[in-house]
Motif scaffolding. Structure first.
Motif, mmCIF file in Angstrom:
data_model
loop_
_atom_site.group_PDB
_atom_site.id
_atom_site.type_symbol
_atom_site.label_atom_id
_atom_site.label_comp_id
_atom_site.label_asym_id
_atom_site.label_seq_id
_atom_site.Cartn_x
_atom_site.Cartn_y
_atom_site.Cartn_z
ATOM 1 N N VAL A 1 23.275 -1.730 13.655
ATOM 2 C CA VAL A 1 22.797 -1.438 12.138
ATOM 3 C C VAL A 1 22.972 -0.039 11.901
ATOM 4 C CG1 VAL A 1 20.915 -3.549 12.275
ATOM 5 C CG2 VAL A 1 20.350 -1.136 13.031
ATOM 6 N N SER A 2 23.077 0.003 10.427
ATOM 7 C CA SER A 2 23.001 1.517 9.949
ATOM 8 C C SER A 2 21.867 2.365 10.205
ATOM 9 C CB SER A 2 23.516 1.259 8.534
ATOM 10 O OG SER A 2 24.731 1.033 8.229
ATOM 11 N N SER A 3 20.748 1.661 9.838
ATOM 12 C CA SER A 3 19.690 2.770 9.755
ATOM 13 C C SER A 3 18.089 2.316 10.589
ATOM 14 C CB SER A 3 19.254 2.961 8.309
ATOM 15 O OG SER A 3 18.727 1.560 7.875
ATOM 16 N N VAL A 4 17.321 3.030 10.569
ATOM 17 C CA VAL A 4 16.143 2.892 11.236
ATOM 18 C C VAL A 4 15.448 1.735 10.778
ATOM 19 C CG1 VAL A 4 13.721 3.752 11.999
ATOM 20 C CG2 VAL A 4 15.848 4.928 12.492
ATOM 21 N N PRO A 5 15.125 2.003 9.069
ATOM 22 C CA PRO A 5 14.619 0.766 8.595
ATOM 23 C C PRO A 5 15.297 -0.810 8.932
ATOM 24 C CG PRO A 5 14.666 2.618 7.089
ATOM 25 C CD PRO A 5 15.540 2.717 8.188
ATOM 26 N N GLN A 6 16.677 -0.910 8.923
ATOM 27 C CA GLN A 6 17.254 -1.981 9.265
ATOM 28 C C GLN A 6 16.834 -2.311 10.535
ATOM 29 O OE1 GLN A 6 21.255 -1.164 8.310
ATOM 30 N NE2 GLN A 6 20.975 -1.518 6.289
ATOM 31 N N ALA A 7 16.735 -1.583 11.424
ATOM 32 C CA ALA A 7 16.489 -1.704 12.892
ATOM 33 C C ALA A 7 15.214 -2.309 13.199
ATOM 34 C CB ALA A 7 16.635 -0.477 13.794
ATOM 35 N N ALA B 1 0.783 -1.237 0.057
ATOM 36 C CA ALA B 1 0.067 0.012 -0.033
ATOM 37 C C ALA B 1 0.945 1.258 0.033
ATOM 38 C CB ALA B 1 -0.898 -0.075 1.085
ATOM 39 N N VAL B 2 1.964 1.227 0.802
ATOM 40 C CA VAL B 2 2.848 2.465 0.736
ATOM 41 C C VAL B 2 4.026 2.033 -0.049
ATOM 42 C CG1 VAL B 2 4.039 3.920 2.332
ATOM 43 C CG2 VAL B 2 1.790 2.954 2.956
ATOM 44 N N PRO B 3 4.647 3.025 -0.927
ATOM 45 C CA PRO B 3 5.879 2.785 -1.608
ATOM 46 C C PRO B 3 7.056 2.938 -0.776
ATOM 47 C CG PRO B 3 4.543 4.523 -2.909
ATOM 48 C CD PRO B 3 3.784 4.193 -1.214
ATOM 49 N N ARG B 4 8.041 1.670 -0.762
ATOM 50 C CA ARG B 4 9.204 1.714 0.182
ATOM 51 C C ARG B 4 10.224 1.785 -0.536
ATOM 52 N NH1 ARG B 4 6.760 0.755 5.031
ATOM 53 N NH2 ARG B 4 4.555 0.046 4.988
ATOM 54 N N ASP B 5 10.267 2.609 -1.515
ATOM 55 C CA ASP B 5 11.711 2.679 -2.199
ATOM 56 C C ASP B 5 12.688 3.609 -1.803
ATOM 57 O OD1 ASP B 5 9.775 4.681 -2.959
ATOM 58 O OD2 ASP B 5 9.964 4.722 -5.180
ATOM 59 N N TYR B 6 12.421 4.244 -0.526
ATOM 60 C CA TYR B 6 13.543 5.131 -0.109
ATOM 61 C C TYR B 6 14.547 4.465 0.202
ATOM 62 C CZ TYR B 6 10.886 2.790 4.001
ATOM 63 O OH TYR B 6 10.335 1.769 4.748
ATOM 64 N N LEU B 7 15.618 5.206 0.561
ATOM 65 C CA LEU B 7 16.940 4.604 1.057
ATOM 66 C C LEU B 7 16.800 3.794 2.198
ATOM 67 C CD1 LEU B 7 19.492 7.663 0.185
ATOM 68 C CD2 LEU B 7 19.157 5.449 -1.035
ATOM 69 N N ARG B 8 17.452 2.633 2.413
ATOM 70 C CA ARG B 8 17.611 2.103 3.505
ATOM 71 C C ARG B 8 18.720 2.342 4.379
ATOM 72 N NH1 ARG B 8 15.672 -2.441 4.758
ATOM 73 N NH2 ARG B 8 17.475 -3.629 5.369
ATOM 74 N N GLU B 9 19.746 2.952 3.653
ATOM 75 C CA GLU B 9 20.890 3.621 4.654
ATOM 76 C C GLU B 9 21.665 4.607 3.701
ATOM 77 O OE1 GLU B 9 24.416 1.035 5.142
ATOM 78 O OE2 GLU B 9 23.517 -0.271 3.641
ATOM 79 N N HIS B 10 22.285 5.641 4.344
ATOM 80 C CA HIS B 10 22.886 6.871 3.700
ATOM 81 C C HIS B 10 24.397 6.659 3.502
ATOM 82 C CE1 HIS B 10 19.063 8.337 5.461
ATOM 83 N NE2 HIS B 10 19.019 8.950 4.413
ATOM 84 N N GLY B 11 24.590 6.140 2.282
ATOM 85 C CA GLY B 11 26.081 5.926 1.846
ATOM 86 C C GLY B 11 26.460 4.201 2.508
#
Length: 222
Positions: free
Chosen positions: A165-171, A28-38
């Motif tokens: 982990v690097s990012s919140v999505p990974q957490a 339902a929600v696009p999740r094509d945002y960056l999973r981590e920055h760099g």
């Protein structure tokens, strides 16, 4: 007909006229945002975590697993802690070198009793490098949420690199949303309209984080 019934009736009529969306929730929600920055190596990710923890005014230490009991004992001694709150699943060896009295996490403990404890030692569920955030999920080695919110000094042990982990999505992928999650970015703090910072309003004034890995013991900041 009461006001409540009229409002609920309007909501029901509006929903009845709405088009049904059969799109599955995970689509339902696009999740094509960056999973981590760099792109970072494991070592660089751990260094970023340490830097951001320090930026949030946490005190960061490094230790090997073998040195951890002595590291925690030294931290408690430096603080002058006579009592330490212990979650039921905390590894016994972590406090083996400390003379502080161990206070068990009891459901019947009152906020006043918890406030009398000098320090609390916990593990964590995961640590987020990009935000300098420690997440607790109420597991046995972390205890109930209130034991890390009432005492004024919190020592949190992070296993490196397994819990970093690097990012919140990974957490979020590692966490169970049904558990009582506590997200900690530095010691508790707030600011008034004049931007005067006050620490310890909603939790401990002092947060010390021990990054436990293969390196020799050393303080990042003190």
């Amino acid at each position: 007909m009461s006001s409540r019934e009229r409002i609920l009736g309007r909501v029901q009529r509006a929903l009845a006229a709405a088009r049904q969306d059969d799109t599955p929730y995970d689509q339902a929600v696009p999740r094509d945002y960056l999973r981590e920055h760099g792109e970072r190596s494991v070592a660089e990710t751990v260094e970023l975590l340490a830097e951001n923890l320090v930026d949030y005014r946490a005190i960061v230490h490094r230790s090997t697993a073998a040195d951890l009991p002595a590291t925690i004992a030294g931290m408690l001694a430096a603080r002058g802690s006579k009592t330490v709150l212990v979650p039921p699943g905390l590894e016994v060896e972590w406090l083996a070198a400390s003379d502080a009295e161990r206070i068990p996490d009891r459901a019947e403990s009152t906020p006043h009793e918890l406030d009398q404890v000098d320090s609390v030692v916990t593990a964590c569920a995961v640590a987020v490098a990009e935000t300098g955030t420690i997440v607790l999920d109420g597991s046995p080695d972390q205890g109930r949420r209130r034991i890390t919110l009432v005492p004024d000094h919190h020592i949190c042990v992070v296993r490196v690199p397994d819990q970093v982990v690097s990012s919140v999505p990974q957490a979020l992928e590692r966490l169970d949303p049904a558990r009582p999650l506590t997200w900690i970015s530095g010691p508790s703090a707030t600011s008034d309209i004049e931007l005067d910072r006050v620490e310890g309003v909603h939790g401990p004034r002092t947060l010390e984080v021990v990054l436990v890995g293969g390196q020799a013991s050393a303080d990042v900041t003190s």
